[in-house]
Design an enzyme around this catalytic site. Structure first.
Site, short mmCIF file in Angstrom:
data_model
loop_
_atom_site.label_atom_id
_atom_site.label_comp_id
_atom_site.label_asym_id
_atom_site.label_seq_id
_atom_site.Cartn_x
_atom_site.Cartn_y
_atom_site.Cartn_z
N CYS A 67 -14.49 3.34 -27.63
CA CYS A 67 -15.85 4.07 -27.79
C CYS A 67 -16.46 4.08 -26.22
O CYS A 67 -17.50 3.52 -26.07
CB CYS A 67 -16.68 3.19 -28.68
N GLU A 79 4.62 -6.24 1.54
CA GLU A 79 3.95 -6.62 0.47
C GLU A 79 4.05 -5.44 -0.61
O GLU A 79 2.76 -5.10 -1.12
CB GLU A 79 2.55 -7.42 0.49
N GLY A 114 0.85 -1.20 0.17
CA GLY A 114 -0.04 0.16 -0.01
C GLY A 114 0.60 1.25 0.04
O GLY A 114 0.13 2.42 0.03
N1 LLP Z 1 -1.09 -7.03 -0.44
C1 LLP Z 1 -2.38 -7.24 -0.71
C2 LLP Z 1 -3.07 -8.30 0.00
C3 LLP Z 1 -3.00 -6.61 -1.80
O1 LLP Z 1 -4.29 -6.92 -2.00
C4 LLP Z 1 -2.29 -5.35 -2.47
C5 LLP Z 1 -3.01 -4.71 -3.46
C6 LLP Z 1 -1.22 -5.23 -1.98
C7 LLP Z 1 -0.18 -6.14 -1.12
C8 LLP Z 1 -0.14 -4.34 -2.83
O2 LLP Z 1 -0.48 -3.02 -2.97
P1 LLP Z 1 0.31 -1.83 -3.28
O3 LLP Z 1 1.56 -1.91 -2.40
O4 LLP Z 1 0.62 -2.14 -4.81
O5 LLP Z 1 -0.51 -0.88 -3.01
N2 LLP Z 1 -5.41 -1.57 -9.19
C9 LLP Z 1 -5.51 -0.42 -8.15
C10 LLP Z 1 -4.83 -0.94 -6.77
C11 LLP Z 1 -5.21 -2.14 -6.50
C12 LLP Z 1 -4.62 -2.96 -5.33
C13 LLP Z 1 -4.92 -4.18 -4.79
N3 LLP Z 1 -4.06 -4.85 -3.71
C14 LLP Z 1 -4.87 0.86 -8.84
O6 LLP Z 1 -4.66 0.65 -9.96
O7 LLP Z 1 -4.56 1.73 -7.99
#
Ligand code: LLP
Length: 431
Positions: free
Chosen positions: A353, A284, A250
């Protein structure tokens, strides 16, 4: 940065920079890359990915397990780069596990989250000897225990808790509030622990929390840990055998606005508390590792003033980069080889579209001619991995730059591939 190079405004990493005004990735001019590979094209910097992983490692220390979130960018070449940078993987499906395996990488530092896992996925992950299953729903425990008994060994389990913490991010990517589908709420987590502890086929190794994506502050991470600590302290059985705390991913990136996310501050807030309990951290990150390390290159097709808006029509669209349409995300957009002249305000839109098909709205861009190249910045995460075939568009090619060389790591899809599963003349059958 050497004196012939200048930072590119909006690029979150020095690997994308300007030389003589033109945009380069490491030691490769992007115009030259497009001349070989065409557009739309995703371009990733190996050095930028490696540098970000080093930042994560420096913040969380040698004891941390970094499990890169494959969903952010699962290109096999990216997974290999991430592995070389010392990370394992966070997967959320049997398909993502297959990607790690297809890249020829070890699976012993894989964690498997996901709000509902199918039996074949659990079996595949157990056979691969992953580090831990992140249990998100109580019903999963029976299935996990059954797979464990089938294999004759205990499966390592971490309980994903829903701590009901507001991550202050877009509603579609917030996961840690009680109304979200993710994790086990603290009210029923005690029961889940009891079930795990009682099972001969399960072993509780830790707790997992993932609050959402694109977080910009430390507080939610600290609040979540405090809630997990209070939960664990309420009953000694909940701490028994626990060796890990997975604080999720996150970590946000700038997208051209604001300061970089302060990872060291998150580590400083959490690590002493984890150390006091003998819990090792797992993180993560997805976006933080690859987001700024990639751009989407697109070519200007034309321009059209209409209804008070100047539409700049380009050959990339929402199917290639869904984030603006889905989350109103704002990616900086710049000319690869800027022309002189006063900037004007345009909507950068693709050929799909849908009125929701835009890459950027009301952007001040320098003048462009048809054929010019634009770069959509900070597109390395959730860009190619969310690309679609809507409007029967082929998903883009992807290239990985390493110093002065580039590799085409994913070819542009072909129409034959797009149509290969269609069987209009299939034999009818009676179901
Ligand atoms: N761990 C888990 C359990 C997750 O569900 C996610 C992301 C991450 C780690 C990694 O999160 P990050 O570090 O990348 O923020 N498609 C959306 C983001 C969806 C994230 C889903 N889960 C976007 O384009 O902003």
């Amino acid at each position: 940065m050497p004196s012939d190079r200048h930072p590119c405004a909006g690029a979150g990493t020095p690997e994308f920079h300007r030389r003589n005004g033109e945009l380069w990735c490491e030691d490769v001019p992007l115009t030259a890359l497009v001349a070989r590979l065409g557009t739309p094209l995703y371009v990733y910097s190996r050095a930028a990915i490696t540098a970000r992983l080093a930042t994560v490692r420096a913040a969380f220390g040698p004891d941390a397990t970094i499990c890169y979130a494959v969903k952010a960018n699962g290109a096999l070449a990216v997974l290999r780069t991430v592995h070389a940078g010392g990370a394992g993987f966070d997967v959320v499906s049997g398909g993502e596990l297959r990607r790690v395996q297809a890249a020829g990488l070890p699976t012993d530092r894989v964690v498997f989250a996901g709000v509902a896992k199918e039996r074949w996925e659990v079996e595949a992950a157990a056979a691969a000897g992953i580090l831990a299953f992140h249990v998100e729903s109580p019903h999963e425990l029976q299935q996990l225990a059954s797979v464990g008994s089938q294999l004759g060994r205990r499966l390592r389990v971490m309980l994903r808790v829903n701590p009901d913490v507001d991550a202050g991010t877009h509603a579609y990517i917030s996961t840690g509030k009680k109304e979200n589908k993710f994790g086990v709420s603290l009210g029923v987590a005690g029961e889940a622990v009891t079930t795990i502890v009682a099972s001969p086929w399960l072993q509780l190794v830790g707790y997992h929390v993932h609050l959402g994506s694109q977080l910009r502050s430390v507080e939610p991470y600290a609040q979540a840990l405090a809630k997990v600590e209070a939960f664990v302290d309420a009953d000694p059985i909940r701490a028994r055998g626990v060796t890990h705390y997975d604080l999720g991913g996150g970590f946000g990136i700038s997208y051209g606005a604001g300061e970089p996310f302060d990872l060291a501050a998150v580590a400083a807030a959490l690590l002493p508390r984890l150390q006091a309990r003998g819990w090792r951290p797992i993180v993560e990150p997805g976006r933080y590792v690859v987001g700024d390390a990639g751009v989407l290159l697109t070519r200007v097709l034309g321009e059209k003033p209409q209804g008070g808006t100047t539409f700049l029509l380009v050959d990339a669209a929402m199917n290639d980069l869904l984030r603006p349409a889905l989350y109103s995300a704002e990616h900086p957009i710049v000319a690869v080889a800027p022309r002189a002249g006063p900037p004007r305000t345009v909507d950068v839109v693709g050929p799909v579209c849908e009125t929701g098909d835009f890459l950027g709205k009301r952007r001040d861009l320098l003048p462009t001619q048809p054929g010019d190249l634009l770069a959509v910045l900070a597109a390395g995460a959730y860009g190619a991995s969310m690309a679609l075939n809507y409007n029967t568009r082929r998903r883009p090619a992807e290239a990985l730059v390493d110093g002065g060389t580039a590799r085409l790591v994913r070819r542009r899809e072909t129409f034959d591939q797009l149509l290969q599963n269609e069987v209009p003349d299939a034999e009818p059958f009676v179901p």
